[in-house]
Design a protein around this motif. Structure first.
Motif, PDB file in Angstrom:
ATOM      1  N   LYS A   1       0.840  -1.200   0.000  1.00  0.00           N
ATOM      2  CA  LYS A   1       0.000   0.000   0.000  1.00  0.00           C
ATOM      3  C   LYS A   1       0.877   1.252   0.000  1.00  0.00           C
ATOM      4  O   LYS A   1       1.715   1.433   0.882  1.00  0.00           O
TER       5      LYS A   1
ATOM      6  N   GLY B   1       3.158   0.127  10.079  1.00  0.00           N
ATOM      7  CA  GLY B   1       2.244  -0.315   9.016  1.00  0.00           C
ATOM      8  C   GLY B   1       1.149  -1.258   9.495  1.00  0.00           C
ATOM      9  O   GLY B   1       0.463  -1.877   8.677  1.00  0.00           O
TER      10      GLY B   1
ATOM     11  N   THR C   1      -2.341   0.103   8.505  1.00  0.00           N
ATOM     12  CA  THR C   1      -2.447   0.019   7.034  1.00  0.00           C
ATOM     13  C   THR C   1      -2.760  -1.426   6.633  1.00  0.00           C
ATOM     14  O   THR C   1      -3.618  -1.675   5.785  1.00  0.00           O
TER      15      THR C   1
ATOM     16  N   TYR D   1       0.483   5.414  -0.029  1.00  0.00           N
ATOM     17  CA  TYR D   1      -0.401   6.582   0.059  1.00  0.00           C
ATOM     18  C   TYR D   1       0.281   7.646  -0.806  1.00  0.00           C
ATOM     19  O   TYR D   1       1.182   8.325  -0.335  1.00  0.00           O
TER      20      TYR D   1
ATOM     21  N   GLY E   1       3.208   2.682   2.850  1.00  0.00           N
ATOM     22  CA  GLY E   1       2.523   2.187   4.046  1.00  0.00           C
ATOM     23  C   GLY E   1       3.055   0.820   4.422  1.00  0.00           C
ATOM     24  O   GLY E   1       3.637   0.629   5.492  1.00  0.00           O
TER      25      GLY E   1
END
Ligand code: ADP
Length: 190
Positions: free
Chosen positions: A12, A42, A45, A14, A19
């Motif tokens: 992930k 993380g 997340t 952002y 993340g």
């Protein structure tokens, strides 16, 4: 052993901010899995990606072999989720919030709800906007546990709980483990 949750190559970003990157793990039935790391590691997340609350950049998440589908009530029913930050309908009372949650389930979950409210010493007459951080966390725990889910996903569950309540919470977790519930548990308490 039957896999309850499979996370594969989860990444992930952002925007440009990373993340999590290329994270893979799986949980078998009855396993208790700790996601442990300092702030910013993380954990949230990972959990928000698993819960499909944020869009993954890459990777797959499967519950009993199936990818999350927002219309799949079986997946929703199998999960009890406690977010790290709890946002609920402020103007409702605790009782109204619990009644609302209960109304989503065909099976009778009232008895379990009452047990949890009693053990966590939650005042059902209080309005949600009046709850302290710790009491809001207790309500979040009841909401996550009350339908006896197969999989508990708990993000920073003990933060804000006083030591006695933390103890009660650990007892509840132990009982869930004994029942065979699968648990994903994140904490920054290293
Ligand atoms: P933890 O839950 O372990 O404290 P997070 O998952 O919140 O960690 O954060 C992991 C990384 O992702 C951090 O570098 C954090 O700054 C970044 N991050 C988390 N949420 C956002 C967001 N909404 N926007 C931008 N960056 C974010």
């Amino acid at each position: 052993m039957k896999k309850i949750l499979e996370v594969e190559k989860l990444t992930k970003y952002y925007g440009n901010v990373l993340g999590i990157e290329n994270l893979s793990f799986s949980l078998s039935k009855g396993e208790v899995f700790g996601l442990i790391g300092p702030n910013g590691a993380g954990k949230s997340t990972t959990i928000r990606s698993i819960m499909n609350l944020i869009n993954k950049t890459e990777g797959t998440v499967k519950f009993e072999g199936k990818e999350f589908d927002k219309d799949d009530i079986f997946i929703k029913e199998m999960i009890g989720y406690l977010p790290s930050e709890i946002h609920l309908y402020e103007e409702l009372s605790v009782k109204e919030m619990l009644d609302f949650h209960e109304s989503f389930y065909k099976k009778n979950i009232h008895k379990r709800r009452c047990e949890l409210v009693k053990r966590l010493k939650l005042d059902e007459d209080k309005k949600i906007e009046e709850l302290s951080f710790g009491n809001l966390k207790k309500l979040g725990i009841v909401l996550a546990f009350m339908h006896s889910p197969k999989l508990l996903i708990l993000d920073e569950a003990t933060s804000g709980l006083d030591p006695i309540m933390q103890q009660t919470f650990y007892e509840l977790l132990k009982e869930e483990k004994e029942k065979g519930t699968t648990i994903l548990y994140s904490t920054h308490i290293l």
